[in-house]
Scaffold this motif. Structure first.
Motif, PDB file in Angstrom:
ATOM      1  N   ALA A 118       0.761  -1.393  -0.041  1.00 23.87           N
ATOM      2  CA  ALA A 118       0.019   0.069   0.121  1.00 23.87           C
ATOM      3  C   ALA A 118       0.775   1.134  -0.092  1.00 23.87           C
ATOM      4  CB  ALA A 118      -0.873   0.007   1.186  1.00 23.87           C
ATOM      5  N   GLU A 119       1.982   1.189   0.562  1.00 24.28           N
ATOM      6  CA  GLU A 119       2.911   2.406   0.925  1.00 24.28           C
ATOM      7  C   GLU A 119       3.749   2.803  -0.534  1.00 24.28           C
ATOM      8  OE1 GLU A 119       2.384   0.588   4.528  1.00 24.28           O
ATOM      9  OE2 GLU A 119       3.147  -0.210   2.915  1.00 24.28           O
ATOM     10  N   GLN A 120       3.874   1.901  -1.533  1.00 25.80           N
ATOM     11  CA  GLN A 120       4.036   2.116  -2.645  1.00 25.80           C
ATOM     12  C   GLN A 120       3.127   2.597  -3.681  1.00 25.80           C
ATOM     13  OE1 GLN A 120       5.812  -1.170  -5.338  1.00 25.80           O
ATOM     14  NE2 GLN A 120       7.452  -1.891  -3.757  1.00 25.80           N
ATOM     15  N   THR A 121       1.941   2.264  -3.622  1.00 25.62           N
ATOM     16  CA  THR A 121       0.907   2.785  -4.113  1.00 25.62           C
ATOM     17  C   THR A 121       0.470   4.128  -3.897  1.00 25.62           C
ATOM     18  OG1 THR A 121      -0.072   0.553  -4.480  1.00 25.62           O
ATOM     19  CG2 THR A 121      -1.595   2.309  -4.705  1.00 25.62           C
ATOM     20  N   ARG A 122       0.632   4.365  -2.518  1.00 27.01           N
ATOM     21  CA  ARG A 122       0.356   5.716  -2.137  1.00 27.01           C
ATOM     22  C   ARG A 122       1.523   6.724  -2.538  1.00 27.01           C
ATOM     23  NH1 ARG A 122       0.698   7.582   4.168  1.00 27.01           N
ATOM     24  NH2 ARG A 122       0.462   9.900   3.834  1.00 27.01           N
ATOM     25  N   ILE A 123       2.632   6.269  -2.410  1.00 30.12           N
ATOM     26  CA  ILE A 123       3.852   7.224  -2.938  1.00 30.12           C
ATOM     27  C   ILE A 123       3.651   7.556  -4.476  1.00 30.12           C
ATOM     28  CG2 ILE A 123       6.345   7.376  -3.365  1.00 30.12           C
ATOM     29  CD1 ILE A 123       6.830   5.896  -0.791  1.00 30.12           C
ATOM     30  N   GLU A 126       1.139  10.220  -5.452  1.00 29.00           N
ATOM     31  CA  GLU A 126       1.424  11.283  -5.100  1.00 29.00           C
ATOM     32  C   GLU A 126       2.674  11.966  -5.715  1.00 29.00           C
ATOM     33  OE1 GLU A 126       1.814  10.974  -0.741  1.00 29.00           O
ATOM     34  OE2 GLU A 126      -0.091  11.037  -0.656  1.00 29.00           O
ATOM     35  N   VAL A 127       3.076  11.526  -6.834  1.00 29.10           N
ATOM     36  CA  VAL A 127       4.201  12.090  -7.447  1.00 29.10           C
ATOM     37  C   VAL A 127       4.025  13.490  -7.969  1.00 29.10           C
ATOM     38  CG1 VAL A 127       5.399   9.889  -8.192  1.00 29.10           C
ATOM     39  CG2 VAL A 127       3.563  10.911  -9.616  1.00 29.10           C
ATOM     40  N   ASP A 128       2.777  13.871  -8.421  1.00 26.30           N
ATOM     41  CA  ASP A 128       2.454  15.152  -8.694  1.00 26.30           C
ATOM     42  C   ASP A 128       2.732  16.254  -7.919  1.00 26.30           C
ATOM     43  OD1 ASP A 128       1.893  14.161 -11.306  1.00 26.30           O
ATOM     44  OD2 ASP A 128      -0.396  14.124 -11.165  1.00 26.30           O
ATOM     45  N   ARG A 129       2.503  16.020  -6.549  1.00 25.55           N
ATOM     46  CA  ARG A 129       2.904  16.927  -5.540  1.00 25.55           C
ATOM     47  C   ARG A 129       4.178  17.106  -5.034  1.00 25.55           C
ATOM     48  NH1 ARG A 129       3.009  16.033   0.039  1.00 25.55           N
ATOM     49  NH2 ARG A 129       2.960  13.797   0.627  1.00 25.55           N
ATOM     50  N   TYR A 130       5.064  16.319  -5.592  1.00 22.89           N
ATOM     51  CA  TYR A 130       6.363  16.226  -5.386  1.00 22.89           C
ATOM     52  C   TYR A 130       7.269  17.531  -5.942  1.00 22.89           C
ATOM     53  CZ  TYR A 130       5.848  11.718  -3.390  1.00 22.89           C
ATOM     54  OH  TYR A 130       5.297  10.390  -2.793  1.00 22.89           O
ATOM     55  N   GLY A 430       5.753  25.814   0.484  1.00 25.12           N
ATOM     56  CA  GLY A 430       5.456  24.299   1.308  1.00 25.12           C
ATOM     57  C   GLY A 430       6.646  24.011   1.989  1.00 25.12           C
ATOM     58  N   ASP A 431       7.636  24.811   1.864  1.00 28.21           N
ATOM     59  CA  ASP A 431       9.180  24.318   2.411  1.00 28.21           C
ATOM     60  C   ASP A 431       9.766  23.061   1.920  1.00 28.21           C
ATOM     61  OD1 ASP A 431       9.208  26.638   4.369  1.00 28.21           O
ATOM     62  OD2 ASP A 431       7.924  25.365   5.801  1.00 28.21           O
ATOM     63  N   ARG A 432       9.301  22.828   0.777  1.00 29.40           N
ATOM     64  CA  ARG A 432       9.741  21.572  -0.017  1.00 29.40           C
ATOM     65  C   ARG A 432      10.409  21.783  -1.238  1.00 29.40           C
ATOM     66  NH1 ARG A 432       7.096  16.623  -0.794  1.00 29.40           N
ATOM     67  NH2 ARG A 432       5.620  16.926   0.860  1.00 29.40           N
ATOM     68  N   ALA A 433      11.063  20.489  -1.385  1.00 31.08           N
ATOM     69  CA  ALA A 433      11.772  20.682  -2.793  1.00 31.08           C
ATOM     70  C   ALA A 433      11.646  18.982  -3.133  1.00 31.08           C
ATOM     71  CB  ALA A 433      13.365  20.535  -2.570  1.00 31.08           C
ATOM     72  N   TYR A 434      10.749  18.753  -4.192  1.00 34.74           N
ATOM     73  CA  TYR A 434      10.544  17.500  -4.437  1.00 34.74           C
ATOM     74  C   TYR A 434       9.871  16.330  -3.188  1.00 34.74           C
ATOM     75  CZ  TYR A 434      12.414  18.752  -8.823  1.00 34.74           C
ATOM     76  OH  TYR A 434      12.405  19.414 -10.057  1.00 34.74           O
ATOM     77  N   MET A 435      10.654  15.387  -3.084  1.00 35.62           N
ATOM     78  CA  MET A 435       9.993  14.861  -1.815  1.00 35.62           C
ATOM     79  C   MET A 435      10.824  14.988  -0.510  1.00 35.62           C
ATOM     80  SD  MET A 435      10.388  10.854  -4.061  1.00 35.62           S
ATOM     81  CE  MET A 435       9.678  10.020  -2.509  1.00 35.62           C
ATOM     82  N   GLY A 461      11.637  -1.076  -4.865  1.00 37.69           N
ATOM     83  CA  GLY A 461      11.112  -1.745  -6.096  1.00 37.69           C
ATOM     84  C   GLY A 461       9.949  -0.756  -6.740  1.00 37.69           C
ATOM     85  N   ASN A 462       9.827   0.101  -6.320  1.00 36.69           N
ATOM     86  CA  ASN A 462       8.713   1.138  -6.693  1.00 36.69           C
ATOM     87  C   ASN A 462       8.976   1.762  -8.209  1.00 36.69           C
ATOM     88  OD1 ASN A 462       6.738   3.332  -7.034  1.00 36.69           O
ATOM     89  ND2 ASN A 462       6.514   3.845  -4.944  1.00 36.69           N
ATOM     90  N   ARG A 463       8.525   1.050  -9.282  1.00 35.88           N
ATOM     91  CA  ARG A 463       8.754   1.253 -10.670  1.00 35.88           C
ATOM     92  C   ARG A 463       8.192   2.424 -11.015  1.00 35.88           C
ATOM     93  NH1 ARG A 463      12.861   0.599 -11.693  1.00 35.88           N
ATOM     94  NH2 ARG A 463      12.351   0.560 -13.953  1.00 35.88           N
ATOM     95  N   THR A 464       6.838   2.737 -10.539  1.00 35.76           N
ATOM     96  CA  THR A 464       6.170   3.797 -10.982  1.00 35.76           C
ATOM     97  C   THR A 464       6.894   5.095 -10.659  1.00 35.76           C
ATOM     98  OG1 THR A 464       4.036   2.701 -10.719  1.00 35.76           O
ATOM     99  CG2 THR A 464       3.861   5.320 -10.784  1.00 35.76           C
ATOM    100  N   LEU A 465       7.440   5.128  -9.216  1.00 40.04           N
ATOM    101  CA  LEU A 465       8.250   6.254  -8.845  1.00 40.04           C
ATOM    102  C   LEU A 465       9.615   6.335  -9.626  1.00 40.04           C
ATOM    103  CD1 LEU A 465       8.655   8.552  -6.835  1.00 40.04           C
ATOM    104  CD2 LEU A 465       9.732   6.857  -5.371  1.00 40.04           C
ATOM    105  N   ALA A 466      10.127   5.364  -9.983  1.00 33.07           N
ATOM    106  CA  ALA A 466      11.458   5.376 -10.803  1.00 33.07           C
ATOM    107  C   ALA A 466      11.067   5.793 -12.300  1.00 33.07           C
ATOM    108  CB  ALA A 466      11.777   3.975 -11.002  1.00 33.07           C
ATOM    109  N   GLN A 467       9.908   5.485 -12.663  1.00 33.41           N
ATOM    110  CA  GLN A 467       9.633   6.086 -14.051  1.00 33.41           C
ATOM    111  C   GLN A 467       9.585   7.424 -14.038  1.00 33.41           C
ATOM    112  OE1 GLN A 467       6.222   3.473 -15.176  1.00 33.41           O
ATOM    113  NE2 GLN A 467       7.609   1.533 -15.474  1.00 33.41           N
ATOM    114  N   TRP A 468       8.922   7.925 -13.116  1.00 30.43           N
ATOM    115  CA  TRP A 468       8.880   9.365 -13.066  1.00 30.43           C
ATOM    116  C   TRP A 468       9.932  10.219 -12.715  1.00 30.43           C
ATOM    117  CZ3 TRP A 468       9.257  12.934  -9.003  1.00 30.43           C
ATOM    118  CH2 TRP A 468       8.989  14.086  -9.050  1.00 30.43           C
TER     119      TRP A 468
END
Length: 474
Positions: A118-123, A126-130, A430-435, A461-468
């Motif tokens: 579930a943590e992989q799916t959640r991350i 949310e890639v658009d907000r990074y 947001g005091d943020r830089a990507y993740m 092993g988060n392939r969706t995040l890796a592709q982004w």
């Protein structure tokens, strides 16, 4: 033991041999380095050829590797011998076969990729907000010096037996803003990954699954070209940027990463003159830290005379396992029976000397200095003592940015990127830089949202995040 009364099944023997031999490289990596996950292997071989890997292994780990291989071979032969001679030992072989197959890094990686938690799916969702946005740039530009100290984690400053050799670093850390709770997560746990996470605000994940040739081609074309890293920001704002390391720039993807993210001047093994090489010496990874710091000091002096802000990055090698790689003038016996203690002391002295030079040049009021470990220490003679002071945390402190202050806010390596930007005076949405979320802000970062264990599970092993992360320009 009751003797076998029926012939041993050959297919079971062959299968056990194949599975065990397929596990040996990962057993070696886990023993020598403390890591054996597929993500790290794919990135490592994407940035290095087999020939380079053999060169490093022969120069640094050959005796231990041979000893370990002899032990592994002895274990394999013993299990086969018992299976052939002892009744019911086949059940033990089947059990071993199951344990090795289920826990093999390839099996675990395939499970992470094709059966995401579930943590992989959640991350991934949310890639658009990074994405990050700079709201305001500093009115007065400050210089920046960054030290990446090989595996020199926070606990090296606390272990009683080691403290005398890191006293200089401890004094510096206590005089600035010291971040005491920077944990390590997947994608930040080896040198190039830890460096990239702190520079770009994201973990380093492989660009492909099991295709080393394709990974190497993508890395050669630039790493994370759609991510705006620290060097990119400073280059756009007119900084003169330099990077210094003892390893070769063609090794470990170093030159490709720094060259594609705003660094104009690169110095590594092979950049030195013959006279410098003879004077300062070499070791298994390349040239010594003494020469690296000498070249970085020369650049600091030259940069102080230019009417331009500067950004200097120094990456050390001396405190790399298994027992350190010393400068020619750092060979005195520490009395501990291990060179790592002397390597820690010499590294501490190098950093202290550089900080002193910044002050002597009158630059300390306008130069932020960031000192950090690139990752937690891999296996050395000191590791048991580090483990006893758990939890183990990365070293990270800032000088000339305020303090003395201790910050216990939980964070990870990719929170360091926005922290440095804010220390330089940048205002971030947001005091943020990507993740990453700045450790100087009150906003919680991903480790607070997920927890350390679940954040690790979400990255592995988060392939969706890796592709982004590896996406190309549209």
């Amino acid at each position: 033991m009751p003797r076998r009364d029926k012939p041993a099944l050959r297919w079971l023997m062959v299968l056990w041999v194949l599975v065990f031999l397929a596990s040996v490289p990962f057993l070696q990596a886990n023993y020598l380095f403390g890591v054996n996950d597929i993500d790290s292997v794919l990135v490592f071989f994407g940035g290095n050829t087999v020939g380079r890997v053999q060169k490093f292994g022969a120069a640094v780990y050959l005796p231990e590797a041979f000893r370990n291989f002899a032990l592994y071979l002895g274990f394999l032969l013993a299990t086969l011998g018992l299976y052939v001679r002892v009744r019911y030992f086949g059940l033990v072989v089947v059990g071993l076969l199951a344990v090795f197959a289920i826990n093999h890094p390839v099996t675990l990686y395939l499970k992470q990729v094709y059966f995401p938690k579930a943590e992989q799916t959640r991350i991934s969702a949310e890639v658009d907000r990074y994405e990050f946005h700079i709201l305001e740039r500093p009115a007065e530009q400050k210089n920046l010096v960054v030290f990446y100290l090989e595996g020199l984690e926070q606990n090296f400053l606390k272990v009683p037996k080691v403290k005398p050799y890191t006293a200089g670093l401890k004094t510096l850390a206590d005089s600035g803003i010291s971040f005491r709770n920077v944990a390590q997560v997947s994608g930040t746990h080896y040198s190039i990954a830890g460096v990239m996470a702190t520079q770009c605000g994201v973990p380093l994940l492989p660009s492909t699954t099991f295709n080393i040739k394709q990974a190497r081609a993508r890395i050669t074309g630039g790493i994370y070209t759609q991510i705006t890293c620290l060097g990119d920001v400073l280059a756009r704002d007119g900084y003169d940027a330099s990077f210094f390391v003892g390893a070769g720039l063609d090794d470990f993807s170093l030159g490709v990463f720094w060259g594609s993210h705003g660094i104009q001047n690169l110095f590594g093994n092979g950049s030195e003159t013959d006279a410098e090489r003879a004077e300062f010496g070499t070791h298994g990874w390349g040239i010594t830290d003494a020469l690296v710091f000498q070249k970085a000091r020369e650049e600091l002096i030259a940069a102080s005379k230019r009417d331009q802000p500067f950004y200097i990055v120094v990456e050390t090698m001396a405190t790399h396992g298994p027992d350190g790689f010393l400068d020619a003038d750092c060979l005195a016996d520490s009395g501990q029976g291990n060179r790592m203690y002397a390597a820690l002391e010499c590294t501490s002295n190098h950093v202290q000397s550089y900080v002193d030079l910044v002050a002597e040049l009158g630059l300390d009021d306008n130069t932020v200095i960031a000192v950090m470990s690139d990752h937690l220490s891999w296996k050395t003679a000191v590791t048991p003592a580090l483990d006893r002071l758990a939890p183990r945390r990365n070293l990270f402190f800032l000088l000339n940015a305020g303090g003395p202050t201790v910050v216990d806010k939980p964070g990870v390596a990719f929170d360091i990127y926005p922290t440095i930007l804010q220390a330089l005076g940048y205002s971030l949405e947001g005091d943020r830089a990507y993740m990453g979320v700045s450790l100087l802000s009150d906003r919680p970062g991903m480790i607070a949202d997920y927890g350390l264990e679940h954040l690790n599970e979400g990255l592995q092993g988060n392939r969706t995040l890796a592709q982004w992360l590896w996406r190309k320009a549209p």
